[in-house]
Design an enzyme around this catalytic site. Structure first.
Site, short mmCIF file in Angstrom:
data_model
loop_
_atom_site.label_atom_id
_atom_site.label_comp_id
_atom_site.label_asym_id
_atom_site.label_seq_id
_atom_site.Cartn_x
_atom_site.Cartn_y
_atom_site.Cartn_z
CB THR A 281 37.67 51.01 34.92
OG1 THR A 281 37.12 51.32 36.19
CG2 THR A 281 37.89 52.29 34.15
CE1 TYR B 57 39.14 55.72 41.70
CE2 TYR B 57 38.62 53.45 42.27
CZ TYR B 57 39.31 54.37 41.50
OH TYR B 57 40.19 53.93 40.53
CG ASN C 92 43.26 55.10 43.47
OD1 ASN C 92 43.99 55.48 42.55
ND2 ASN C 92 42.08 54.55 43.25
CG HIS D 35 33.32 51.77 43.72
ND1 HIS D 35 34.16 51.19 44.66
CD2 HIS D 35 34.07 51.88 42.59
CE1 HIS D 35 35.35 50.96 44.12
NE2 HIS D 35 35.32 51.38 42.86
CG ASN E 246 39.05 49.05 44.67
OD1 ASN E 246 39.52 48.36 45.58
ND2 ASN E 246 38.38 48.54 43.67
C1 PHB Z 1 41.02 50.88 37.67
O1 PHB Z 1 40.69 51.51 36.67
O2 PHB Z 1 42.12 50.35 37.77
C2 PHB Z 1 40.05 50.73 38.74
C3 PHB Z 1 38.88 51.42 38.70
C4 PHB Z 1 37.99 51.28 39.71
C5 PHB Z 1 38.29 50.43 40.73
C6 PHB Z 1 39.44 49.73 40.76
C7 PHB Z 1 40.34 49.88 39.75
O3 PHB Z 1 37.44 50.26 41.73
#
Ligand code: PHB
Length: 364
Positions: A35, A180, A235, A175, A178
């Protein structure tokens, strides 16, 4: 040991080509999804984004930063989307630029679920999640997705995959890591649904498999990868039995013949404690997975080479190192010094810390 065995062992390093899908990657060095929050205010990639990816085209494979599949899928400002025509046209310039340099590029399909803020969601609506459970921090209280809405979100993934093909990508990465949306369905801290998308492993994995099915029907299985992060607490994530859950998930992936499984093998941002439970090292999932396995997190040239030589990985992805070293492949090859990553310019901003990291002098 026969000569052939010696030769094939000698070939197996970061620089050996690898067949995935119907094409060959020129090496095993992958640029991890990162990102960077530098697309325009309408979430359309820019010329600066194009140059950034083109500079990194000597990687065997680039996986783009997460690209949201819908306006609701966004969680941060200036992240690119892959749901409208302007975005497709802008991404096409990027895939052309990478292909021109002999590179390969997959796009990461992203929906953040509950990890969103007021001002990011259309009409300031609540974000969407499997259950109305807020992540810690300044996030909004999410609204639990209704059963009847799930197919609509799967359709958004399908449309995004169609757009990715139209934009000239070599494939897509779903994805599912993490913290999401898809990961929120997988892990029980964030999924307390009582319908057939919650409860046991089969139910919690259902959404992921539906998304993969839709995307595979669009792109073909050989052009679809998936990213998982079994012990990453980022997260506000956790699970009551990550080893059993993710062993089940990976077994379900086996028959799909994906391009690869991309595994985040630990904790991505170190302000949180990884959920390791002492007993579960997610690297053991490599033993269960029968396809191409891509390791991620904290690798350097030596550890990545060792992972490939001992067949613990087929590919290794590098995040931070690719931010600061567009020519990471050449630097690894020459054992050259690496630039340091400036964390202040990691998210958002302009050219600085994005497309101005120095390349090695060209020596012919
Ligand atoms: C982040 O922006 O820190 C981030 C974004 C997406 C991810 C992991 C980290 O999968």
């Amino acid at each position: 040991m026969s000569t052939t065995q010696l030769e094939s062992e000698a070939q197996s390093d970061l620089f050996s080509p690898l067949q995935i899908s119907d094409f060959q990657l020129k090496n095993r060095i992958v640029m991890a999804p990162l990102t960077r929050c530098r697309s325009d205010d309408n979430n359309v990639p820019t010329d600066m984004n194009r140059l950034y990816y083109q500079q990194r085209a000597t990687a065997g494979l680039i996986i783009t930063e997460g690209a949201q599949i819908s306006p609701q899928g966004a969680g941060y400002p200036n992240t690119p989307g892959i749901y409208n025509i302007k975005q497709v046209q802008a991404w096409k310039k990027i895939t052309d630029a990478v292909h021109e340099k002999g590179g390969r590029i997959f796009i990461q399909l992203w929906h953040v679920g509950r990890v969103s803020y007021p001002g990011i969601q259309p009409n300031d609506a609540p974000s969407l999640a499997p259950s109305a459970i807020k992540a810690e921090g300044t996030y909004v209280q999410p609204r639990a997705i209704e059963l009847a809405e799930i197919n609509d979100i799967v359709d958004e993934y399908r449309n995004a995959a169609e757009n990715a093909m139209a934009a000239g990508f070599d494939g897509v990465e779903v994805h599912a890591a993490n913290g999401y949306l898809i990961d929120q369905f997988l892990r029980d801290c964030s999924n307390q649904r009582t319908d057939h998308y919650g409860g046991g492993y089969e139910n919690r994995t259902r959404f992921l498999l539906q998304v993969l099915d839709a995307v595979i029907k669009t792109c073909g299985s050989a052009r679809v990868g998936v990213r998982l992060s079994p012990v990453n607490a980022f997260n506000s994530m956790s699970d009551s039995n990550p080893e059993a859950l993710f062993s089940y998930v990976v077994e379900q992936l086996n028959p799909l013949n994906l391009a690869y499984l991309h595994l985040v093998e630990g904790q991505i941002h170190d302000e949180n404690e990884a959920q390791t439970d002492d007993v579960f090292d997610p690297k053991c999932l490599r033993e269960i997975y029968q396809g191409r396995y891509m390791s991620n997190l904290g690798y350097n040239k030596a550890s990545a080479t060792a992972a490939i030589q001992t067949e613990k990985a087929d590919l290794v992805s590098f995040g931070d190192l690719f931010i600061a070293n567009p020519d990471l492949t050449e630097r690894f090859l020459l054992d050259a010094e690496l630039n340091k990553t400036d964390l202040d310019t990691r998210y958002g901003g302009d050219e600085k810390g994005y497309i101005d990291y120095p390349l090695l002098p060209v020596t012919n």
